[in-house]
Design a protein around this motif. Structure first.
Motif, short mmCIF file in Angstrom:
data_model
loop_
_atom_site.label_atom_id
_atom_site.label_comp_id
_atom_site.label_asym_id
_atom_site.label_seq_id
_atom_site.Cartn_x
_atom_site.Cartn_y
_atom_site.Cartn_z
N GLU A 186 0.80 -1.22 0.00
CA GLU A 186 0.00 0.00 0.00
C GLU A 186 0.83 1.27 0.00
O GLU A 186 0.40 2.31 0.48
N HIS A 187 2.06 1.17 -0.51
CA HIS A 187 2.76 2.43 -0.75
C HIS A 187 3.58 2.40 -2.04
O HIS A 187 4.57 3.11 -2.16
N GLN B 120 -9.99 8.49 -9.62
CA GLN B 120 -9.15 8.98 -10.71
C GLN B 120 -9.35 8.23 -12.01
O GLN B 120 -8.99 8.75 -13.06
N LEU C 194 -3.68 16.90 -7.16
CA LEU C 194 -3.42 15.50 -7.48
C LEU C 194 -3.17 15.38 -8.98
O LEU C 194 -4.04 15.71 -9.78
N ALA C 195 -1.97 14.93 -9.32
CA ALA C 195 -1.69 14.65 -10.74
C ALA C 195 -1.59 13.14 -10.87
O ALA C 195 -2.60 12.45 -10.87
N GLY C 196 -0.38 12.59 -10.89
CA GLY C 196 -0.26 11.13 -10.95
C GLY C 196 -0.49 10.50 -9.59
O GLY C 196 -0.93 9.36 -9.48
N GLY C 197 -0.16 11.23 -8.55
CA GLY C 197 -0.40 10.74 -7.20
C GLY C 197 0.60 9.73 -6.70
O GLY C 197 0.40 9.13 -5.65
N GLN C 198 1.68 9.51 -7.42
CA GLN C 198 2.58 8.41 -7.06
C GLN C 198 3.42 8.70 -5.81
O GLN C 198 3.94 7.77 -5.19
N ILE D 296 -0.27 9.84 -2.93
CA ILE D 296 -1.20 8.83 -2.40
C ILE D 296 -0.52 7.91 -1.40
O ILE D 296 -1.07 7.65 -0.32
N PRO D 297 0.70 7.41 -1.68
CA PRO D 297 1.38 6.67 -0.60
C PRO D 297 1.52 7.49 0.69
O PRO D 297 1.31 6.95 1.79
N ASP E 231 -7.97 17.10 -8.53
CA ASP E 231 -7.40 16.20 -9.54
C ASP E 231 -7.32 16.94 -10.87
O ASP E 231 -8.35 17.26 -11.46
N ARG F 270 1.91 6.45 -14.33
CA ARG F 270 0.98 7.42 -13.76
C ARG F 270 1.69 8.69 -13.29
O ARG F 270 1.12 9.77 -13.31
#
Lengths: 808, 162, 291
Positions: free
Chosen positions: B50-51, B75, C30-34, C37-38, C52, C108
């Motif tokens: 989850e990361h 998204q 928020l773009a790709g969120g990589q 989000i983590p 977004d 992403r």
């Protein structure tokens, strides 16, 4: 050996082809390939709630107060339980007499001793809300911090804060030693040196985290949990909670790896059924990766202070080793104490060396409790031994291969009793080493040529010769269970076979290998064998899958049960064929009279008589065709003798590893250019699966040798890790492709000559990588004394060698 | 200018998943991995960290392999998702699935779906050197196999000289 | 590891995105969120509003022109990496992107998102500085441009003002006599750098005639290496490298000490990377083939 523990396939069975020894493709694969395997996280029950545990953010503190009000007020939250609610539920059965008592409630009540220690549980409609509430409980908890202990030195200081007020110090285990013959050797030897070797804190890290789903209906509990030992979990839950054991069913769904971390009885295993009973609803907890890193057991955190006595000719006369294991807070059952004894006992690996004095210490600190991880103390020990050998070789100008040749175990020495009582029953130690030297020699030349034009790159080679103790006793580890395991075989009316096993599967292909064994043991096709395990209602009581034990214990128990089934089947077939039972043989699945091809009866006819058409049974014969075998491995000892020695493993596989590394002097970058394994685990049941075990073991060994390291702040004892950004789990780019070859020296003591192979791969790499880096940088005076061997560590060693002029 | 936050706590997500159109109103914070597993009920996609590190949750969205744990369901509204359940046709394994089986490229199976979806998403023509294969495989973690047999399975399927 | 609750908004225009950002102090783009989000899964980041920009018209443009490559805010790293036109105009982009995480992340993750996130060990911010890239920013107060060299202020800290977003970045075309390379040391494939170097090197007759050397993963932000840039001038392939090494080592004066490597290691590594990058470019005859 009793008649009830046969060592080989019943001679009355004749096969066109044996299934044992063949690379039978795995029956487990298809469901995973199609995404249909069901792991704990894939299970749901109607009305199920999700649990999130609240974990200590303090390394060492008193819990002053917990206000659960704000969390309970959150929509979707059903309950919050704190340690006080379960204060009477102990987690740690007090069974092990040689360690300090650890009194631990299932959830911490008034004191926490590591970051990650669970002290409350939140129950909510889904995991998102449960985490919202857990966060609220955490922010409404008042801690009173206590002085912390971050490492061995801090724990053993005279004025060290104590983790347990009723202990005199921080020793969970304190076993000093004194051997007159070692003292004598130190007086007589030409030279001595002292040094310290360190293995860092790591963990098994299965890709699937842990999880528990618990349900209670009319007093009957079903608990799905991701464990390597379902029956032991069941017995412990019964003991700790007072739930009658027959009312508990523990089921292990598909498991995404274990590697030792899932052998322990965790607080969540006990708390979850308690919550299910309390709420009258099914509840599920899925460990997330952060929880996994801070609360599933750690391992390998050892330091070895050694003194070595040696002569000018490179003979090592004596080794004194003070072995310290930092076991974290110690709040786990089984405790992490046994590993250091394994380290001490097998430190001499595949070498003929017995003049050892090992002191064993386990020390508590404010870190995650430590416990089992594949290898269970052996990689730490081999690292120390090979470092010592390389040092003596260097100090005496002895060739590193030659010094090993002089020391390695020879076939004629078998069985060889190690210094601690380990009884190496057989092996190919010398032969395996020679083969590894030969294989790596060829690639060493190639790699040297590849970098011949780059003055920044140095190339070196490292070696290790280890023994892998398999199928160990659990008695010294748990104070309770010992060494047996079980199988129940049933031939159904259609002639198909159902095998129930006390061991369990965690991804290592046990169903496939068990089917191969049962197929040969009953003269049927593996496709006609169904294997059931990991369910305490469907499979017989057994100790589970750990310590590379499944191959031996299921071989033995399947053979025992099969023999009993065969005896009865022969009697039934004899009756049907109007012959004497002793004259009945089984050829390719059909019973007939020896020497006469017809008439025949099939397994299905025999089983139909046993279960359905019981009128066809011989007069007075009990119906049914289901038999069990409970196999206790011969030669396995559970308690030390008067001399303190114990053969704590049923058999001893062996292996030689060798590796070539290149090191860039300017950056310390290290690459394993080639890696070879010559492996011997006795009779191979499924060579494909064994190779897979070796590959994966080596990869985990390399992870420990070069990458993974749980680090804590020395000032605060806080973890300096929370994710895979800090804990460096290697990728495909970081693990070399390797060459694996086998010798097959059957164990004379164990069924079919099987030895076990789950851990061997893990044992070698730390020793090999350190030896190879030393060799590559020998002209710079570098000596590696600790893992992980990172580029930063290599550069530091190069600098220190240059600054200090090098001790060497 | 807006005076108030225009965002929504819950969003409508309509996607095609393995060729079937689904629409659900879900919390805005729902991760795509949880959407696939818990809302749609396809549990072949696994969650390992989850990361965004382990790759067990890899799925294909509009042709690209992505980490579903590091993506919000919100998204990908309007996208087409493929998961491991979409690989075999009428129970017949793809050549890559078959190669995983034959090469013993899996043990516990927890990482397998992620590897398969990564491999499914790319054109093998771009991965004809073994270094390229190793680099591609490095985006998914496996704890059991040491990667050795996974690498062999890919090379045998794609005709790469290993 | 689930994110805390937030409101989600997917605007169609930059103006709407900016207006929404203005309604909350903790809002995030928020773009790709990589990375985001983590961080939200760990609850290290708990915005109450996510805007977004995946649906904002125009931000998905990837344009290659005579002056260089312009990358819109929602353009993924994979898209940039896959473009042969980009690779011809700014070869350093593809070279650098090879080091960025893994395929699934790049599919992403956006180039602009990496710049906005400003991880001190990330490749793209350093590359942007080395290439002399220009960022296009827009806020409710209007638009502005900022040189990459002025944009990165510290760890996860940039010149972006509250409520302002990056709408795009322009990487100038690489001059014929210049080669841009990126090299790094990371313990695992795909990781952020322990120490990294982005270098734009101009060569003439086999010697270095101009250099922009940018360290990353060393201090708190990508930074030009003033000493090494000076020391490298006139350097030829066979030259003794100790002066260049020493200057680069000194440029790492504020290197960080962490669980992965010591500060001293990072300084040594920076010295070694400087020498090896310069030699690699010179060995390619100054045209970057094979680097």
């Amino acid at each position: 050996m009793t008649l009830d523990s046969p060592m080989r396939i019943n001679p009355m069975i004749r096969h066109r082809a044996s299934h044992i020894g063949r690379a039978v493709p795995r029956r487990e694969d298809r469901s995973s390939l199609m995404g249909r395997q069901r792991y704990i996280a894939d299970l749901k029950l109607p009305g199920m709630l999700e649990v999130s545990f609240v974990r200590s953010t303090e390394p060492h503190a008193r819990i002053v107060s917990i206000d659960t009000g704000p969390a309970l007020a959150l929509p979707g939250v059903h309950a919050v339980f704190t340690g006080a609610d379960l204060a009477d539920v102990e987690l740690f059965p007090q069974k092990i007499l040689y360690i300090q008592p650890v009194h631990q409630p299932a959830l911490a009540v008034d004191r926490v001793r590591y970051v990650g220690s669970p002290y409350a549980a939140v129950v909510a409609t889904d995991r998102y809300v449960a985490e919202d509430a857990a966060t609220l409980v955490a922010t409404h908890t008042e801690f009173d911090p206590l002085p912390t202990v971050a490492d061995l030195d801090q724990a053993l200081a005279d004025d060290a804060p104590r983790l347990f007020d009723d202990w005199p110090d921080n020793y969970l285990v304190n076993f000093p030693a004194d051997k007159p013959e070692v003292r004598k050797a130190f007086e007589e030897a030409d030279h001595t040196f002292s040094d310290t070797y360190v293995s860092q804190r790591q963990t098994g890290l299965p890709l699937e985290c842990r999880g528990v789903l618990a349900d209670e209906v009319d007093g009957e509990f079903t608990i799905w949990t991701s464990t390597q030992s379902p029956h032991i979990v069941r017995t412990t839950i019964a003991e700790m909670t007072g739930i009658p054991e027959p009312r508990i069913r523990v089921i292990v769904p598909a498991m995404g790896g274990g590697f030792g971390t899932k052998t322990h009885i965790y607080p969540e295993d006990v708390v979850m059924p308690w919550i299910a009973r309390k709420l009258g609803r099914p509840v599920r907890w899925l460990e997330d990766r952060f929880e996994n890193l801070v609360s599933a057991v750690h391992a390998r955190d050892q330091r070895h202070d050694v003194d070595v006595a040696y002569d000018d000719d490179g003979t090592i006369r004596a080794i004194r080793c003070k072995a310290y294991c930092d076991v974290g807070s110690g709040e786990i059952f089984m405790p992490g104490t046994a590993t250091v004894f394994v380290t001490g006992g097998v430190l001499t690996g595949g070498y003929d060396f017995r003049n050892m004095e090992v002191h064993h210490f386990c020390v508590v600190t404010n870190k995650t409790p430590s416990g089992a991880y594949r290898g269970f103390g052996t990689p730490e020990g081999m690292f120390v031994m090979e470092r010592i050998i390389d040092r003596v070789a260097h100090l005496t100008g002895t060739d590193r291969v030659e010094i090993r040749r002089r020391m390695i175990l020879q076939e004629e020495q078998m069985p060889y009793i190690m210094h601690g009582g380990g009884r190496v029953d057989s092996g190919s130690h010398a032969k395996g080493f020679e083969r590894a030297v030969e294989m790596i020699g060829e690639s060493l030349e190639r790699v040297r040529a590849r970098y011949a034009d780059d003055p920044d790159v140095r190339v070196g080679v490292g070696y290790t010769n280890y023994v892998e103790p398999t199928t160990p006793t659990y008695h010294l580890t748990t104070g309770h269970w010992a060494g047996y395991d079980s199988a129940t075989l049933r031939v159904d009316p259609d002639g198909a076979v159902r095998v129930g096993l006390g061991t369990t599967a965690l991804g290592q292909g046990t169903e496939t290998t068990a089917a191969q064994l049962a197929a040969d043991a009953l003269g049927v096709d593996p496709d006609d064998v169904t294997v059931v395990m990991g369910d305490t209602d469907r499979a017989p009581y057994g100790l589970g899958a750990w310590g590379s034990r499944s191959a031996i214990v299921m071989s033995g128990s399947i053979l025992m049960a099969a023999d009993r089934v065969m005896t009865k089947a022969q009697e039934i077939a004899a009756h049907m064929l109007e012959a004497a039972a002793d004259d009945i043989v089984l050829t390719d699945g059909r019973f007939h009279v020896a020497g006469s091809d017809t008439p025949t009866v099939t397994w299905s006819q025999v089983a139909t008589a046993a279960w359905v058409r019981t009128v066809d049974l011989p007069q007075g014969l009990e119906p049914g065709l289901e038999m069990s075998g409970y196999f206790e491995p011969p030669e396995l000892e559970h308690l030390p003798g008067m001399d303190g020695k114990v053969n704590a493993a049923a058999s001893w596989s062996n292996g030689a590893h060798a590796g070539v590394v290149s090191v860039r002097v300017s950056t310390g970058e290290i690459k394993i250019e080639d890696y070879v394994v010559v492996h011997d685990c006795g009779t191979m049941i499924n060579p494909m699966i064994i190779d897979g075990q070796v590959h994966g073991g080596v990869a985990q060994g390399i992870a420990g040798a070069m990458f993974e390291h749980f680090q804590y702040d020395p000032e605060t004892a806080r973890p300096l890790f929370a994710s895979f950004m800090e804990y460096l789990y290697p990728t495909c780019s970081d693990v070399p492709m390797m060459t694996v070859e086998h010798f097959e020296t059957p164990s004379p003591d164990q069924p079919l000559g099987v030895k076990g192979c789950g851990e061997g791969g893990t044992i070698g790499p730390a020793a090999v990588v350190a030896g190879a880096v030393d060799d590559a940088l020998s002209d710079l005076g570098v000596e590696i004394k600790a893992t992980p061997v990172t580029p930063s560590a290599i550069r530091k060693a190069i600098r220190e060698a240059a600054d200090g002029g090098g001790e060497r | 200018m807006m005076d108030t936050n225009p965002g929504l706590r819950e969003v409508d997500v309509s996607v095609s998943i393995n060729g079937t159109q689904v629409s659900h109103r879900v919390p805005a914070r729902l991760l795509l991995s949880d959407f696939i597993r818990d809302v749609v009920g396809l549990t072949g996609t696994h969650v390992g960290c989850e990361h965004g590190y382990c790759g067990a949750c890899t799925v294909i969205v509009d042709g690209d392999a992505i980490r579903s744990c590091s993506t919000l369901a919100a998204q990908i509204d309007g996208s087409a998702i493929r998961t491991v359940e979409d690989l075999a046709t009428d129970g017949e394994l793809t050549p890559m699935q078959q190669a995983f089986h034959e090469n013993h490229a899996m043990q516990c199976g927890f990482c397998t779906a992620g590897f398969l979806m990564t491999l499914e998403s790319v054109d093998p023509d771009g991965y004809q050197e073994k270094e390229q294969v190793i680099d591609l495989l490095s985006g998914n973690l496996c704890r059991c196999t040491g990667y050795h047999n996974i690498f062999n399975a890919v090379c045998s399927t794609w005709g790469v000289d290993s | 590891m689930k994110p805390a609750a937030f409101d989600y908004y997917r605007p169609g225009t930059v103006e709407d995105a900016l207006a929404a950002l203005g309604t909350s102090e903790t809002a995030k783009v928020l773009a790709g969120g990589q990375s985001l989000i983590p961080a939200m899964n760990f609850r290290l980041s708990q915005p109450d509003l996510l805007v977004d920009i995946g649906g904002v018209g125009g931000l998905d443009r990837l344009e290659v022109g005579p002056s260089g490559v312009t990358i819109g805010a929602s353009v993924t790293q994979s898209r940039v990496m896959a473009s042969d036109e980009v690779a011809i105009a700014v070869p350093g982009l593809r070279r650098a992107l090879r080091h960025v995480a893994h395929l699934q992340i790049r599919n992403r993750g956006t180039v602009c998102g990496s710049l906005a996130h400003a991880d001190p060990a990330a490749e793209l911010p350093a590359l942007a500085v080395a290439c002399g890239a220009t960022l296009f920013l827009q806020g409710t107060a209007g638009r502005r441009t900022v040189d990459a060299g002025d944009f990165f202020l510290g760890p996860f800290w940039t010149d972006l003002a509250e409520g302002e977003i990056i709408t795009g970045v322009h990487f100038p075309s690489e001059a014929a006599d210049t080669v841009t390379v990126l090299d790094e040391l990371a313990w695992r494939s795909g990781d952020f750098a322990i120490t990294g170097l982005a270098a734009a090197l101009t060569t003439r007759d086999g010697t270095v005639s101009g250099a922009r050397l940018v360290s990353f993963g060393v201090g708190g932000a990508p930074r030009r290496m003033a000493g090494a840039e000076q020391a490298v001038l006139g350097f030829a392939l066979g030259d003794d490298s100790s002066a260049l090494y020493g200057a680069a080592y000194e440029d790492g004066f504020d290197a960080v000490d962490d669980i992965h490597a010591s500060a001293e290691y990072r300084r040594e590594a920076l010295g070694a990377l400087a020498v090896r990058s310069v030699r690699a470019v010179l060995a390619s005859n100054g045209n970057g083939t094979g680097v």
